[in-house]
Design an enzyme around this catalytic site. Structure first.
Site, PDB file in Angstrom:
ATOM      1  N   TYR A  26     -76.708 -29.019 -21.993  1.00 26.89           N
ATOM      2  CA  TYR A  26     -75.778 -29.861 -21.237  1.00 26.89           C
ATOM      3  C   TYR A  26     -76.077 -29.947 -19.739  1.00 26.89           C
ATOM      4  CZ  TYR A  26     -73.219 -29.374 -25.581  1.00 26.89           C
ATOM      5  OH  TYR A  26     -72.869 -29.388 -26.910  1.00 26.89           O
ATOM      6  N   HIS A 103     -71.699 -39.047 -24.801  1.00 24.78           N
ATOM      7  CA  HIS A 103     -72.120 -37.690 -25.153  1.00 24.78           C
ATOM      8  C   HIS A 103     -73.280 -37.322 -24.252  1.00 24.78           C
ATOM      9  CE1 HIS A 103     -69.616 -37.395 -28.694  1.00 24.78           C
ATOM     10  NE2 HIS A 103     -69.954 -38.649 -28.943  1.00 24.78           N
ATOM     11  N   ILE A 104     -73.216 -36.153 -23.654  1.00 21.94           N
ATOM     12  CA  ILE A 104     -74.254 -35.705 -22.731  1.00 21.94           C
ATOM     13  C   ILE A 104     -75.565 -35.478 -23.476  1.00 21.94           C
ATOM     14  CG2 ILE A 104     -74.912 -33.826 -21.171  1.00 21.94           C
ATOM     15  CD1 ILE A 104     -71.831 -33.576 -20.563  1.00 21.94           C
ATOM     16  N   ARG A 114     -73.004 -33.058 -36.370  1.00 23.46           N
ATOM     17  CA  ARG A 114     -72.761 -33.801 -35.126  1.00 23.46           C
ATOM     18  C   ARG A 114     -73.197 -35.262 -35.221  1.00 23.46           C
ATOM     19  NH1 ARG A 114     -71.462 -29.993 -31.176  1.00 23.46           N
ATOM     20  NH2 ARG A 114     -72.381 -27.942 -31.541  1.00 23.46           N
TER      21      ARG A 114
END
Length: 151
Positions: A26, A103-104, A114
């Site tokens: 992230y 979404h990063i 995911r």
């Protein structure tokens, strides 16, 4: 832009730990860094921004309900709720404004669970894998669309 459009930027669970939790995925920017960059860009684009984060699903839903008739767009990083929350999807589906999901990380290059996002079912657009720049890309996209709408 002649009208100050209000944009709600929502952040889901664990994003308060941005910069500290899994920086290899992230990055090292904090959520405060992201908020400051979004506010700077919003001012440049003539937007008003309301930037929020919660780890509580019910709080995110309440904010979406509050925003339904007072915002021109929503940018949401639902984080882990992307893959689990039909309730957030339903709340967003009741919003008449454009919704950009951010979404990063690239969720499609990660664990199989995911790869599916309930929020994507109701989002106008999805930005993933562009790091925190995804937020500014979303704001630029909304500003351009809102500018077209008032012409």
């Amino acid at each position: 832009m002649t009208i100050a459009h209000k944009i709600l930027v929502l952040n889901g669970p664990n994003l308060n730990l941005l910069g500290k939790r899994q920086p290899e995925i992230y990055g090292r920017e904090t959520l405060d860094d992201v908020a400051m960059e979004c506010m700077r860009l919003a001012a440049e684009l003539g937007l008003s921004i309301d930037f929020r984060q919660s780890n509580a699903e019910h709080e995110l839903i309440a904010w979406i309900h509050e925003a339904r008739e007072i915002v021109s767009g929503i940018v949401i990083n639902p984080a882990g709720y992307s893959h689990t929350s039909v309730a957030i999807m339903d709340a967003l589906a009741a919003c008449p404004c454009p919704i950009i999901e951010v979404h990063i990380s690239n969720i499609h290059r990660r664990e199989a669970f995911r790869h599916h996002s309930y929020v994507s079912n109701v989002a106008t657009g999805v930005i993933c894998g562009c790091g925190t720049q995804g937020y500014t890309l979303a704001l630029r996209h909304l500003a351009a669309d809102l500018e077209k709408a008032i012409r």
